[in-house]
Write a protein that holds these residues in place. Structure first.
Motif, PDB file in Angstrom:
ATOM      1  N   LEU A 175       1.020  -1.066  -0.051  1.00 13.86           N
ATOM      2  CA  LEU A 175      -0.013   0.012   0.004  1.00 13.86           C
ATOM      3  C   LEU A 175       0.863   1.219  -0.091  1.00 13.86           C
ATOM      4  CD1 LEU A 175      -2.688   1.279   0.151  1.00 13.86           C
ATOM      5  CD2 LEU A 175      -2.762   1.058   2.663  1.00 13.86           C
ATOM      6  N   ARG A 176       1.961   1.246   0.676  1.00 13.12           N
ATOM      7  CA  ARG A 176       2.841   2.391   0.920  1.00 13.12           C
ATOM      8  C   ARG A 176       3.351   2.545  -0.617  1.00 13.12           C
ATOM      9  NH1 ARG A 176       4.436   3.919   6.148  1.00 13.12           N
ATOM     10  NH2 ARG A 176       6.329   4.573   5.425  1.00 13.12           N
ATOM     11  N   ALA A 177       3.723   1.513  -1.096  1.00  9.44           N
ATOM     12  CA  ALA A 177       4.226   1.674  -2.657  1.00  9.44           C
ATOM     13  C   ALA A 177       3.296   2.346  -3.721  1.00  9.44           C
ATOM     14  CB  ALA A 177       4.780   0.268  -3.322  1.00  9.44           C
ATOM     15  N   ARG A 178       2.090   1.968  -3.276  1.00  5.41           N
ATOM     16  CA  ARG A 178       0.971   2.614  -4.238  1.00  5.41           C
ATOM     17  C   ARG A 178       0.946   4.106  -4.190  1.00  5.41           C
ATOM     18  NH1 ARG A 178      -4.506  -0.576  -4.015  1.00  5.41           N
ATOM     19  NH2 ARG A 178      -4.994   1.366  -5.461  1.00  5.41           N
ATOM     20  N   TRP A 179       1.065   4.309  -2.718  1.00  5.90           N
ATOM     21  CA  TRP A 179       0.968   5.886  -2.360  1.00  5.90           C
ATOM     22  C   TRP A 179       2.105   6.560  -2.994  1.00  5.90           C
ATOM     23  CZ3 TRP A 179      -0.104   4.926   3.380  1.00  5.90           C
ATOM     24  CH2 TRP A 179      -1.534   4.729   3.843  1.00  5.90           C
TER      25      TRP A 179
END
Length: 258
Positions: free
Chosen positions: A63-67
């Motif tokens: 999820l952090r990567a998507r952000w």
């Protein structure tokens, strides 16, 4: 300052956003109004509970990567945004309402407690809840001979009700409540503008000495005697609550020395 004004300014006062004059006016009102002071202390406990590190979790790496990945440019979709907005606001409003209406829920977010401390937490929760709205008393009377009979048929025991007006703690009423899974009698006394809740229910075993705890601006005194378990709680100072407990014990057992 009136209670309605205090209610509008309470969160700003809690966040230290008022000017000096506004803060002084709020402080004076809270000193004089037990109901507003209880509400303020409730908000303060909620604020502390919501700041507990245990409530927060690190987002998953995916999820952090998507952000952190720039999103491709797309045309604005105002209709989709409008469709999402009511759900977002409804969810936020529902959460806020649940927090305000469910006092025990946010108390359970505080660090784990032992058995005795759990009684203290429940007593604080019940005390704060009793000061909100019309929860304080089911029977309103300064006459112990009116309050005591009111409990008949509602509990499987007869509570001890004492008139302590001469000691500076007038009886003002009572209600049914619950602690530790027991139906209990809650007697309501006053000390000037302060409310004292005295919970009692049958207990097995021998008498026990007073145990005193202080949390979130409240003093809680617990003891066992004459086959009953007692929990007294108030925001009065510890000395006043000790005086109240001594007065009640002496009235309950005239043989005790003052």
């Amino acid at each position: 300052m009136m209670c309605d004004d205090a209610g509008l300014l309470m969160h700003a006062y809690l966040d230290d956003e008022l000017d000096a004059a506004g803060s002084a006016a709020m402080a004076r009102h809270l000193d004089a109004c037990a109901a507003c002071k209880a509400r303020y202390e409730t908000y303060a406990i909620m604020q502390k509970a919501l700041s507990e590190p245990t409530l927060y979790r690190r987002a998953p790496d995916a999820l952090r990567a998507r952000w952190s990945t720039p999103a491709p440019a797309v045309a604005a979709r105002p209709h989709a945004a409008r469709r999402r907005s009511p759900w977002v606001f409804a969810a936020a409003a529902g959460f806020a309402a649940a927090m305000l209406l469910s006092t025990p829920a946010w108390l359970h977010w505080l660090p784990a407690r032992g058995v005795g401390d759990a009684v203290v937490a429940q007593a604080i929760s019940s005390h704060v809840r009793s000061l909100q709205g019309e929860h304080l008393m089911d029977v309103v009377s300064t006459d112990q001979h009116t309050v005591k009979p009111w409990f008949e048929g509602k509990l499987d025991f007869s509570p001890r009700v004492k008139d302590l007006a001469a000691e500076g703690f007038p009886l003002v009423g009572g209600r049914l409540d619950a602690l530790e899974g027991h139906s209990v009698a809650a007697l309501v006394y006053k000390r000037r503008l302060h409310v004292i809740n005295l919970f009692q229910w049958p207990a097995e075993g021998t008498a026990s000495a007073q145990a005193i705890a202080q949390e979130h601006g409240y003093t809680v005194i617990r003891w066992t005697g004459d086959g009953m378990r007692y929990v007294a709680i108030s925001d009065v100072n510890e000395g006043d609550l000790k005086q109240f407990v001594l007065a009640f014990q002496n009235e309950a057992n005239p043989a005790m020395t003052r």
